[in-house]
Write a protein that holds these residues in place. Structure first.
Motif, PDB file in Angstrom:
ATOM      1  N   ARG A  20      80.482  17.370 -41.293  1.00 24.14           N
ATOM      2  CA  ARG A  20      81.782  17.013 -41.853  1.00 24.14           C
ATOM      3  C   ARG A  20      81.612  17.044 -43.364  1.00 24.14           C
ATOM      4  O   ARG A  20      81.203  16.059 -43.996  1.00 24.14           O
ATOM      5  N   ASN A  21      81.915  18.187 -43.948  1.00 30.81           N
ATOM      6  CA  ASN A  21      81.622  18.406 -45.365  1.00 30.81           C
ATOM      7  C   ASN A  21      82.461  17.524 -46.275  1.00 30.81           C
ATOM      8  O   ASN A  21      81.952  16.918 -47.220  1.00 30.81           O
ATOM      9  N   THR A  78      82.306  22.052 -40.423  1.00 33.79           N
ATOM     10  CA  THR A  78      81.610  23.310 -40.151  1.00 33.79           C
ATOM     11  C   THR A  78      80.700  23.129 -38.946  1.00 33.79           C
ATOM     12  O   THR A  78      80.039  22.099 -38.802  1.00 33.79           O
ATOM     13  N   SER A  79      80.692  24.126 -38.084  1.00 32.55           N
ATOM     14  CA  SER A  79      79.750  24.148 -36.952  1.00 32.55           C
ATOM     15  C   SER A  79      79.016  25.479 -36.965  1.00 32.55           C
ATOM     16  O   SER A  79      79.631  26.529 -37.184  1.00 32.55           O
ATOM     17  N   ASN A 101      84.474  27.277 -39.287  1.00 33.00           N
ATOM     18  CA  ASN A 101      84.973  26.315 -40.267  1.00 33.00           C
ATOM     19  C   ASN A 101      86.370  25.875 -39.885  1.00 33.00           C
ATOM     20  O   ASN A 101      87.212  26.703 -39.516  1.00 33.00           O
ATOM     21  N   SER A 102      86.613  24.570 -40.007  1.00 33.29           N
ATOM     22  CA  SER A 102      87.933  24.000 -39.775  1.00 33.29           C
ATOM     23  C   SER A 102      88.328  23.208 -41.012  1.00 33.29           C
ATOM     24  O   SER A 102      87.641  22.253 -41.396  1.00 33.29           O
ATOM     25  N   PHE A 157      88.399  29.456 -38.924  1.00 36.55           N
ATOM     26  CA  PHE A 157      87.902  30.831 -38.839  1.00 36.55           C
ATOM     27  C   PHE A 157      86.446  30.832 -38.386  1.00 36.55           C
ATOM     28  O   PHE A 157      85.659  29.962 -38.750  1.00 36.55           O
ATOM     29  N   LEU A 158      86.127  31.808 -37.548  1.00 37.64           N
ATOM     30  CA  LEU A 158      84.800  31.932 -36.933  1.00 37.64           C
ATOM     31  C   LEU A 158      84.190  33.270 -37.295  1.00 37.64           C
ATOM     32  O   LEU A 158      84.804  34.324 -37.077  1.00 37.64           O
ATOM     33  N   TRP A 159      82.981  33.223 -37.842  1.00 41.11           N
ATOM     34  CA  TRP A 159      82.179  34.425 -38.077  1.00 41.11           C
ATOM     35  C   TRP A 159      81.128  34.530 -36.981  1.00 41.11           C
ATOM     36  O   TRP A 159      80.364  33.596 -36.745  1.00 41.11           O
ATOM     37  N   GLN A 160      81.104  35.650 -36.309  1.00 37.13           N
ATOM     38  CA  GLN A 160      80.103  35.923 -35.276  1.00 37.13           C
ATOM     39  C   GLN A 160      79.073  36.894 -35.833  1.00 37.13           C
ATOM     40  O   GLN A 160      79.423  37.848 -36.534  1.00 37.13           O
ATOM     41  N   PHE A 161      77.794  36.659 -35.543  1.00 40.42           N
ATOM     42  CA  PHE A 161      76.752  37.566 -36.025  1.00 40.42           C
ATOM     43  C   PHE A 161      75.761  37.882 -34.914  1.00 40.42           C
ATOM     44  O   PHE A 161      75.502  37.059 -34.029  1.00 40.42           O
TER      45      PHE A 161
END
Length: 1003
Positions: free
Chosen positions: A767-768, A778-779, A860-861, A871-875
């Motif tokens: 929880r930034n 952020t997760s 990130n929320s 938004f979700l970044w997948q790698f």
């Protein structure tokens, strides 16, 4: 009134007597108690209030219960509630993520409550573990969860696709970018040597669902493995999806949980007040990427160089693209075949209501998506859902009914060339369609070629009807002891018709109208009576479950072909066909029976032990081999509760060691595999054997070990979990090769081979920023899987010697050793390892593992006032292949083909000879065309705006949100193929780029 007066006197007299005889001895005034006592029987009132958080925001769905009674309610979307109670009663307020609160009712109590956020949020996150619930804090097994909000924020057909990038250890790969196609899902790797032996168990509201894709002859069946049976579940009706991974979490499912378990839970009513929820969005999908191919002038330049290099004179037969076709014509065939825009529309309506004892939720949804292909075909699905729950006044009886019904319809073009020809048709080729829309045969047959769109007018329509129902009844026999039974029924029917009119094919063949019919039926029922026990014992709490499972699945599959329809209007009506043949028919029955138990013990809220056992029986094995025992032990120690940490280290808020070990089985093979099998001969009254009798094979066994540590810092604003696991699957069920003299290729048997999957999984949640107007969370998750074959007796002498290798992953390719460009011929060269003058598997000494080195995602929320952004970044780190580099031959190539014109080119010279073709075919089976296919992808993006209440008041709308959702928006990769998520050939794609906008309304 007279009787009530007597009751009041008796009630008051008892404490008076108590005061005189006992309290008087302690100098307590008896008249004080007489004066202050107020009998509750006569002071009842209706409490109406609002429950808010510390920022003043109303909280919907808060449970409000009168302590010691069955009276209760829930707050509505505005945080409002109404409850009838008496002065002196205690009201209990509870909600996930907030501290439980209790207050005593007085005559002046207003009903307004402020809940404080729970410092230890882990304790409040309820997790569905299948047969029981636990919390993230107290779990001993590895269970990960995706909530409804994360699922709804994605414009998807299948709910499992919402898990991509969100869960460590869970790989989900779309097979082909056609709506309705199934995805490949693996939980912690490949355990079985058989493809069908690696499917996880799907559970929808407690009912096992057959996870096998639905067969068919459409593009989905040929390229996507089949339609997914979960497509017919509405995304807006899903409450959560949990994935069970380790032995402690999966052992209670026994053999069915060998490859992990996916639990899908649908929504129930959230309040006794009637509510109407509406969701609507619309948008469009398109192909997110293009391969860089040659234009006409570049293509012709490479083709001419090929004839010069080979010393061959171009003719109308070997160079019609150079001599017959227009040299200035250019068609971007990628754009022609794949450049369309597919409209997307979704609408959902849910209505819920009821009373404090009975609640219901009724709803439905509609989804429609077009196609990017040059056709007007589309995908549609309609879903309906009903959830009804009831509890008796004394809370002893509880009942829940969950019904889901979906209709899935997919209209697809029957031409498979739509997926391959966009990358191979020469850029100066003539049109494939005439102006009137018919196939252009004249220009193509003039050069002796078939029209690439042969089969274009074939029409494949598949329709799936899927019914899933579950009834759960629970009765409290005594305090801490409950009897529960779960009853489920499923019925899936798939009907697919492929119509093939004669004008869809070469007119020279004089082909008759034809149709193919594929029918699939799946029916199952399950009954699971259980006893649940909970008791405080030895300063701790004991939880126990004892139950049994009775399950039966039946299935039929048939395929028929009708030929010789008089008119294309009659195609599909088998009664109008000249002849009807049965291509195949399969009728199966599967019975499953089990006894299971769980014993959990919690002591001092810091020591946890979980013991699970199950005895499974399967009809897929012969007599004497049908039953097997499986079990697991899981333990956890919350060491942050120890005094030396709790009192001395204030910044360390949570710490837990967790571990588990156990065994699960696997019976995912065909039915009746142990029996002799026969088929009817073409002659009269004849049978011939097709399968050998073997009653001795039995369960595969998967032994799972896991160790983990979970840490929380700064009042759980930072949470870290590190998991190490090792799964070993042995006693593999495979087809053992037999000598040709037996008349059979193989026999089903157990092989003492062992497969190991091990790796690390890391999860980080922070929880930034957490303030009144701005929040940012952020997760992050990442997985490092390792798969290898650790044992295979006599592998070198088996039929699998060219498929597997000890110490290597199961998914490998044996390759030749690339030996560069032959300076004498200018062609690719590979090494002849044994020097016998030919190339075969004895020369394939290199292997490539087609597995992911690591993968994960970062989400990130962010919320600011009425705005929220997720938004979700997948790698993914992996390798793939990239072909279309047979430069010089008829057919378009990648842009790199221009490099073949250079002397120092890494590619062989442009050639159209048979020798160049053989060299190209050989090098495809070498490491030469393997390349980095890693990628970083903006998988999902969701922007929401909550319309202020002041604007909505005059519309009688409780809540309204405007949103924009995106899928597969940006991909960063060195891979030059179409989609790095499907990197096996370079011309396939797993998902479309989708952008939608919509509104959510609550009334």
């Amino acid at each position: 009134m007279k009787n009530n007066y007597k009751r009041c006197n008796i009630v008051v007299l008892i404490p008076l007597l108590y005061s005189f005889f006992f309290l008087g001895k302690m100098n307590a005034s008896p008249f004080y108690y007489h004066f202050t006592y107020k009998p509750k029987l006569f002071v009842q009132q209706q409490i109406t209030g609002i429950v808010r958080d510390q920022k003043g925001v109303p909280i919907p769905g808060v449970n409000v219960i009168v302590a010691g009674s069955s009276i209760g309610t829930m707050t509505n979307l505005d945080g409002e509630y109404t409850i009838t109670t008496s002065v002196g009663d205690t009201l209990l307020y509870s909600y996930i993520g907030f501290k439980a609160f209790k207050v005593q009712v007085t005559e002046t109590f207003s009903g307004d409550i402020t809940l404080q956020a729970s410092i230890d949020a882990l304790e409040e996150v309820v997790i569905n573990a299948g047969y029981y619930n636990t919390t993230k804090r107290e779990r001993t097994g590895n269970i990960v969860k995706v909530s409804a909000a994360e699922i709804e924020n994605q414009p998807l057909v299948n709910p499992l696709q919402a898990l991509q990038g969100r869960m460590a250890g869970v790989e989900i790969t779309p097979t082909v970018g056609i709506p309705g196609a199934s995805s490949t899902i693996q939980i912690r790797g490949t355990n079985s040597l058989r493809e069908e032996g690696n499917r996880p168990l799907y559970i929808v509201d407690g009912i096992p669902i057959n996870s096998a894709p639905i067969d068919g002859v459409s593009l989905i069946g040929q390229y996507g493995g089949g339609a997914d049976p979960l497509n017919t579940i509405g995304l807006y009706n899903i409450k959560s999806i949990e994935v069970l991974k380790d032995a402690d979490a999966t052992a209670i499912y026994g053999s069915r949980g060998a490859n992990g378990v996916i639990l899908i839970t649908t929504k129930k009513e959230t309040t006794a007040k009637s509510q109407l929820e509406a969701h609507f969005y619309t948008g469009a999908s398109s192909l997110p990427n293009r391969m860089e191919m040659l234009n006409t002038q570049e293509y012709l330049k490479v083709r001419k160089a090929a004839f010069e290099n080979d010393g061959v004179e171009p003719t109308n037969s070997n160079a019609y693209d150079l001599l017959v076709w227009d040299q200035n014509k250019y068609t971007d065939w990628q754009e022609y075949f794949l450049g369309g825009t597919a409209p997307v529309t979704n609408a959902s309506l849910q209505y819920s209501g009821g009373s404090s004892q009975t609640g219901f939720r009724l709803g439905g949804s509609y989804f429609n998506q077009g196609t990017i292909y040059p056709t007007d075909f589309k995908y549609e699905k309609v879903t309906g859902n009903l959830n009804l729950n009831h509890r008796s006044n004394d809370d002893k009886l509880q009942l829940n009914l969950a019904v889901n019904y979906g209709i899935d319809r997919n209209d697809l073009v029957g031409a498979t060339s739509l997926l391959s020809f966009p990358f191979s048709i020469p850029p100066n080729a003539p049109s494939v369609l005439n102006r009137d829309g018919s196939l252009n045969w004249d220009d193509w047959l003039a050069v002796g070629q078939n029209n690439p769109l042969s089969g274009y007018f074939n029409n494949t329509t598949s329709r799936v009807n899927n019914f899933i129902a579950n009834l759960s009844i629970s009765y409290r026999l005594q305090e801490g002891l409950n009897f529960k039974t779960s009853m489920g029924y499923t019925n899936l029917q798939s009907r697919e018709i492929q119509k093939m009119p004669s004008y869809s094919y070469n007119p020279n063949y004089n082909r008759a109208h034809q149709s193919t019919h594929t029918n699939v039926n799946r029916t199952s029922w399950i009954l699971e009576p259980q006893l649940l026990y909970e008791k405080n014992l030895l300063g701790g709490t004991v939880n126990a479950i004892l139950g049994t499972t009775f399950q039966k699945n039946t299935g039929t599959s048939e395929q028929l072909t009708g030929v010789g329809y008089v008119s294309d209007v009659l195609i599909g009506n088998l009664a109008a066909a000249e002849s009807v043949t049965g291509n195949s028919y399969l009728d199966t029955e599967y019975k499953y029976n089990a006894v299971f138990g769980r014993l959990g013990f919690k002591w001092q809220d810091k020591y946890y032990l979980n013991l699970t056992g199950r005895r499974d029986g399967s009809s897929r094995f012969g007599p004497g081999k049908r039953f097997a025992n499986f079990g697991a032990v899981g333990a956890a120690w919350i060491f942050s509760e120890e005094k030396f940490i709790k009192d001395e280290i204030s910044w360390w808020s949570f710490g837990k060691f967790r571990g588990s070990y156990g065994t699960t089985g696997n019976d995912q093979i065909g039915d009746y595999g142990y029996l002799d099998a026969y088929e009817v001969t073409t002659g009269p009254s004849g049978l011939y054997p097709t399968q050998l009798f073997n009653p001795n094979y039995s369960w595969e066994t998967n032994k799972k070990l896991e160790l983990a540590i979970e840490l929380g810092f700064l009042k759980d604003r930072i949470n870290l979990a590190v998991n190490w696991y090792r799964n070993r699957s042995s006693n593999q069920l495979v087809g053992l090769s037999l000598p040709a003299m037996t008349g059979f290729n193989s026999v089903q048997a157990n092989l003492p081979a062992s497969v190991e999957n091990k790796g690390w999984e890391i999860e980080l949640n922070t929880r930034n920023i957490q303030s009144k107007g701005f929040n940012w969370q952020t997760s992050f998750n990442i997985s490092f899987p390792k798969n290898k074959l650790i044992a295979f007796p006599d592998l070198e002498n088996s039929s699998y010697q060219n498929t597997y290798q000890i110490g290597k992953p199961l998914n490998i390719r044996w390759l030749y050793e690339y030996d560069g460009i032959d300076p004498e011929t200018g062609y690719y060269a590979i090494a002849d390892i044994n020097g016998d003058g030919r190339y075969d598997y004895n020369d394939r000494i290199e292997s490539k593992a087609l597995v992911r080195e690591y993968y994960g995602g970062i989400n990130n929320s962010i919320t600011y006032k009425n705005f929220s952004l997720d938004f979700l970044w997948q790698f993914v780190k992996q390798e793939g292949t990239l072909l279309f580099m047979d430069a010089g031959r008829i057919g378009n190539q990648r842009q790199e083909a221009l490099e073949t014109l250079n002397a120092d080119s890494p590619y062989q010279m442009a050639s159209q000879s048979i020798f160049g073709l053989i060299a190209y075919a050989n090098v495809q089976n070498s490491p030469f065309f393997y390349t980095d296919a890693s990628f970083l992808r903006l998988k999902t993006l969701s922007l929401n705006y909550e319309i202020p209440k002041s604007i909505l008041e005059f519309l009688a709308v409780q809540q309204a949100n405007l949103f924009i959702h995106g899928q597969n928006l940006i991909t960063i990769t060195p891979y030059k193929g179409l989609d790095p998520e499907s990197p096996q050939t370079g011309n396939s794609y797993g998902g479309l780029r989708t952008l939608t906008a919509g509104i959510q309304l609550n009334f």
